[in-house]
Design an enzyme around this catalytic site. Structure first.
Site, PDB file in Angstrom:
ATOM      1  N   GLU A 334      36.575  -8.979 126.622  1.00 15.79           N
ATOM      2  CA  GLU A 334      35.535  -9.866 126.102  1.00 15.79           C
ATOM      3  C   GLU A 334      34.245  -9.097 125.851  1.00 15.79           C
ATOM      4  OE1 GLU A 334      36.208 -14.381 127.906  1.00 15.79           O
ATOM      5  OE2 GLU A 334      34.688 -13.086 128.781  1.00 15.79           O
ATOM      6  N   CYS A 335      33.681  -9.246 124.665  1.00 16.41           N
ATOM      7  CA  CYS A 335      32.341  -8.768 124.329  1.00 16.41           C
ATOM      8  C   CYS A 335      32.143  -7.294 124.698  1.00 16.41           C
ATOM      9  CB  CYS A 335      31.292  -9.660 124.974  1.00 16.41           C
ATOM     10  SG  CYS A 335      29.662  -9.542 124.185  1.00 16.41           S
TER      11      CYS A 335
END
Length: 463
Positions: A334-335
């Site tokens: 994620e991210c």
């Protein structure tokens, strides 16, 4: 069910919520109270301070992402072995998803939990006018029980007394304390907000110093009394996110956690653990190999751009992760995790550092925030977390930009309107075993996210 609880809310962002919430939590913990700490909204950084202050994991409560029942279940989940709940608000008390759709506001969460509110007010540029602000907040929604006020950034004891007397005269709301202007009580900030507790430093002593200041000017006993006089809790939802009895571990999932990667919702980790994953932790910055006998890897968000040189220099870890991906191990990033999987990270000073190269393209830090806000997305292609057509809710908050590589997209964004129709996320690997996205997901939006990750991880390695 009666359970002491309190919501610490501000009239706006930067009103001192994290400072005062962490200080009160630490003061209560110091007195021997077992505090269940919560943070309204999708933020990852503030919960770190509350976790440190409570010496117990903080949970996020988000009524927009989770809805009423799931959010309430997360709240009850966090009460286990605790004796008082403290909830830090987000932004201003009434600020939510939008003016027309106020979901996600601190006020809504306080109402759903039937919790009394302590309102924080920065009085640095006002005197008697403070009473008008408190009165307006009380009258806007009579369903919200504003049971006390704390005044922040007082210039002097005399300044505090002027504001206190006006508030108590015109609103009949008790002022339970104050903090004087003091730069030593300011939590350091960076481009995503406050510095994270994972970055080390003297944060433990800072929290204890903060607690001492809080105890000297804020009436902790009065706050306890307000919390203890909260009405009975709403009915506990039927178990949905967490099993009534935790499942026996069937696989092991490695969680990246260090100065570069620390953005995880505690409920995500608890759901993975409770539904059958044994969690183990590793550091992409410091470790040279992955934990043994694992079936999956979870690389959350954080600040890889700050640790880019160290991440790039750790060739042994990059090689281990690349091999795991090539071998077909499920990897969810994620991210910040997505940035780590890209070819390179280009920081704010235009320095470029080589990363894993699993995802084509360079993650380039921008001079301003690239995207921010709550997001709805539809799953465009089957992946290790969810099936095609599933609708998800999450949050996007990033300063980097990655040119869209020619890989299979994971999601189609539905909301907000300015992003609608855009692709988001990437499915990588010969066996489509890697999912990378800027979208931060709370597994409470759909418990199948955790269950699917466990299932595919078990398929790679079963205990």
């Amino acid at each position: 069910m009666n359970f002491p609880r309190i919501v610490i809310a501000g009239i706006s962002s930067s009103s001192g919520k994290t400072t005062i919430s962490s200080g009160i939590t630490a003061a209560l913990t110091k007195r021997g109270h077992k505090v269940a700490a919560y943070k309204c909204g999708p933020d990852y950084i503030d919960p770190g301070y509350l976790t440190l202050a409570a010496d117990n994991p903080c949970h996020n409560l988000d009524s927009w992402m989770l809805g009423k029942d799931a959010m309430t279940e997360v709240f009850f989940h966090g009460l286990k072995n605790r004796e008082i709940a403290l909830v830090e608000g987000v932004m201003g008390l009434y600020d939510g998803y939008s003016g027309e759709r106020p979901g996600g506001s601190t006020a809504e969460i306080a109402r759903l939990l039937s919790a009394p509110v302590i309102l924080l007010l920065n009085i640095s540029h006002m005197a008697e006018s403070a009473a008008a602000i408190v009165l307006g907040y009380k009258n806007l929604d009579p369903r919200i029980n504003i049971a006390g006020v704390i005044l922040n950034q007082a210039g002097s004891l005399r300044h505090y007394e002027i504001c206190r007397k006006a508030i108590e005269k015109y609103t009949s709301t008790p002022v339970v304390g104050y903090l004087l202007r003091n730069k030593e009580l300011a939590i350091p900030e960076r481009h995503l907000g406050l510095k994270t507790t994972s970055e080390g430093g003297e944060l433990a002593s800072f929290i204890q110093n903060l607690a001492a200041h809080i105890e000297s000017t804020i009436d902790i006993d009065r706050i306890l009394n307000i919390a203890r006089n909260a009405p009975p809790l709403p009915e506990r939802p039927c178990p949905y996110l967490f099993p009534e009895t935790p499942a026996r571990p069937v696989t092991r999932i490695a969680i990246a956690r260090d100065e570069a990667f620390s953005f995880y919702y505690q409920a995500n980790l608890d759901m993975l653990s409770d539904w059958g994953a044994e969690l183990c932790y590793f550091s992409p910055v410091h470790d040279t190999c992955l934990p043994e006998n694992i079936g999956g890897i979870y690389i959350g968000g954080g600040f890889p751009e700050i640790m880019a040189a160290e991440l790039s220099a750790n060739q042994a870890m990059k090689t281990a992760l690349t091999k795991a991906a090539e071998d077909g191990m499920p990897i969810y990033a994620e991210c910040g995790g997505l940035m780590y999987l890209s070819e390179a990270i280009e920081d704010f000073d235009n320095n470029k550092y080589l990363m894993l190269g699993l995802l084509p393209g360079v993650s380039v830090m921008q001079k301003k925030l690239h995207r921010l806000g709550y997001t709805r997305a539809a799953v465009q292609n089957d992946n290790i977390l969810s099936g095609k057509g599933t609708e998800l809710r999450g949050h996007i908050f990033h300063w980097s930009k990655l040119p869209s590589p020619k890989t299979k997209p994971a999601y189609t964004l539905l909301e907000p309107a300015e992003y609608a129709g855009q692709n988001e996320g990437f499915i990588i690997g010969n066996s489509t075993n890697v999912l990378a996205s800027y979208l931060h997901l709370h597994f409470g939006t759909n418990p199948d996210l955790a269950k699917n990750f466990i299932r595919v991880s078990k398929g790679f390695y079963a205990i």
